[in-house]
Scaffold this active site. Structure first.
Site, PDB file in Angstrom:
ATOM      1  N   HIS A  53       0.817  -1.162   0.007  1.00 40.26           N
ATOM      2  CA  HIS A  53       0.089   0.152  -0.103  1.00 40.26           C
ATOM      3  C   HIS A  53       0.907   1.368  -0.085  1.00 40.26           C
ATOM      4  O   HIS A  53       1.252   1.548   1.009  1.00 40.26           O
ATOM      5  CB  HIS A  53      -0.804  -0.231   1.407  1.00 40.26           C
ATOM      6  CG  HIS A  53      -1.844  -1.114   1.145  1.00 40.26           C
ATOM      7  ND1 HIS A  53      -3.056  -1.213   1.089  1.00 40.26           N
ATOM      8  CD2 HIS A  53      -1.442  -2.519   1.816  1.00 40.26           C
ATOM      9  CE1 HIS A  53      -3.727  -2.343   0.937  1.00 40.26           C
ATOM     10  NE2 HIS A  53      -2.697  -3.180   1.721  1.00 40.26           N
ATOM     11  N   ASP A 296       2.008  -6.938   2.707  1.00 45.30           N
ATOM     12  CA  ASP A 296       1.135  -5.927   3.072  1.00 45.30           C
ATOM     13  C   ASP A 296       1.458  -4.573   3.732  1.00 45.30           C
ATOM     14  O   ASP A 296       1.071  -4.238   4.914  1.00 45.30           O
ATOM     15  CB  ASP A 296       0.051  -6.783   4.045  1.00 45.30           C
ATOM     16  CG  ASP A 296      -1.198  -5.861   4.351  1.00 45.30           C
ATOM     17  OD1 ASP A 296      -1.449  -5.139   3.560  1.00 45.30           O
ATOM     18  OD2 ASP A 296      -1.898  -6.278   5.307  1.00 45.30           O
TER      19      ASP A 296
END
Length: 427
Positions: A53, A296
């Protein structure tokens, strides 16, 4: 460029010649004056982190494509895949195009995942050079990106029609344990009670959602990949259902026992699990049941993470420390170097159809990482390149690369960065 005397993941010592961005030759001995003498060092294919992200557009105070990709390059990651929950979300053509413009600042190659919401536009998304659909939130209470079961089935069917993999965030919110919230009698969510987050997002919620995801995927003959599996039950359900899965470094190395020290810095989705479950996850990583390690990478500022337990955002940074932590495990002989290669490069390339990446072979992209296997050092957040400047792995040891190449271009070398050369792998 000629790299001489490098030890490959399988233990062979080879010279590697690079030409026009590709690996031109891999031989025991190649003629010419070497540009890099890699004697005593190991050469790996660049890591492919299929779950990051990088926060742009919308949240550049947390991370940008420039800072996130620098962090990736310094950690030996040469390809990243960015998730859709930015602002605007990557759910239509305009959202994709805005993110693609920002990604031009990347030092490493990248993919862009499309998202699924009630307002998504699949026709526009599938008209773009999309990497996959994901992170698709199945029955998950994560806000705007959550979808119901019917829309999930429609999205999986559309993805199958377009030969696009679906990456699933598998947690069933109906199985969250509300009594954990009730146990916080004061309702203040103090950091000392951080373990309540793990109790709230119960392990059973993952297994149930994985089973549902692979069932729907099977009905549509779709390729389903389960993101950040955190339990042995979830991993086994994915494997039994014919799906692939990934495990994050934080679920591999951290457990609920670490939350007393981490506090709200250890809040993430799915949450940390018990020490027993963590050990069982590690066993499945080592024995080949788990397909991929992905980070992640989800940075937040210190100010944001120091809010109360129920208000702090979920997520931790990890793109720069993934490979160093795994290489330390290999140095300690807990994992083989070949297993590390498969988890971070060969398997992601195979699963997500990246035939030019993932291996040190003639004709592949010269995405390469060179490191001294004995150069173990303590991990310090202040030394890392992510904009958030902290890490949940503070004080642990890692083996960091000294040289990172993306298609033959030096993007990182001994603390210095080269040129931003990243491009969309689905171009």
């Amino acid at each position: 460029m000629l790299i001489a005397n490098a030890t490959l993941p399988d233990g062979r010592e080879r010279d590697v010649r690079i030409a026009d961005g590709e690996i031109d030759a891999v031989e025991p001995s190649l003629s010419g004056e070497p540009d890099v003498d890699a004697a005593g060092k190991r050469l790996f294919p660049g890591a492919i982190d299929v779950h990051v992200h990088f926060r742009q557009p919308g949240y550049s105070h947390k991370e940008t494509w420039e800072t996130g990709s620098r962090s990736a390059a310094a950690g030996g990651v040469t390809t990243v895949v960015d998730q859709p929950n930015t602002d605007p979300a990557t759910v239509d053509g305009a959202g994709f195009d805005e993110k693609a413009d920002l990604a031009a600042a990347s030092y490493v190659d990248y993919g862009i995942n499309g998202g699924v919401t009630e307002s998504w536009n699949p026709d526009e998304l599938f008209d773009r050079p999309l990497f996959a659909l994901g992170e698709v939130f199945l029955a998950d209470s994560t806000g705007d990106m959550g979808i119901d079961a019917d829309l999930f089935g429609d999205a999986v069917a559309r993805a199958a029609e377009n030969d696009v993999t679906v990456t699933v965030h598998a947690e069933d919110a109906d199985l969250f344990d509300q009594s954990a919230r009730d146990a916080d009698a004061g309702g203040e969510g103090e950091a000392a009670n951080a373990d309540l987050w793990s109790a709230f997002r119960a392990a059973e919620a993952e297994e149930a959602a994985v089973e549902r995801a692979v069932e729907v995927g099977g009905d549509s003959d779709a390729d389903v990949h389960i993101a950040h599996t955190s339990t042995p039950e979830g991993i086994d359900a994915a494997s039994a259902g014919g799906a692939t899965c990934e495990v994050t470094p934080h679920h591999l190395f951290l457990s609920r026992e670490d939350l007393g020290e981490l506090g709200t810095y250890g809040r993430m989705n799915p949450p940390l699990r018990s020490a027993e479950r963590r050990e069982a996850v590690y066993e499945r990583v080592a024995d080949g049941t788990v397909d991929v390690i992905a980070t992640d990478h989800a940075p937040h500022t210190r100010e944001e993470k120091e809010a109360g337990l129920w208000d702090a955002p979920s997520g931790v940074p990890g793109v720069e420390t993934m490979l160093p932590l795994l290489l330390e495990e290999a140095r300690q002989e807990n994992l083989s170097y070949e297993r590390v290669r498969d988890l971070i490069a060969a398997n992601p390339a195979d699963i997500f159809d990246l035939p030019s990446k993932g291996q040190i072979e003639e004709g592949r992209d010269a995405d390469l990482v060179l490191f001294d296997p004995e150069s173990s050092q303590k991990i310090r957040g202040e030394d890392l390149n992510s904009k958030c400047e902290w890490t949940p792995f503070e004080g642990r040891r890692g083996v960091f690369p000294e040289l990172t190449l993306v298609r033959g271009e030096i993007v990182y070398r001994n603390g210095n960065f080269g040129t931003a050369v990243g491009r969309n792998v689905r171009r």
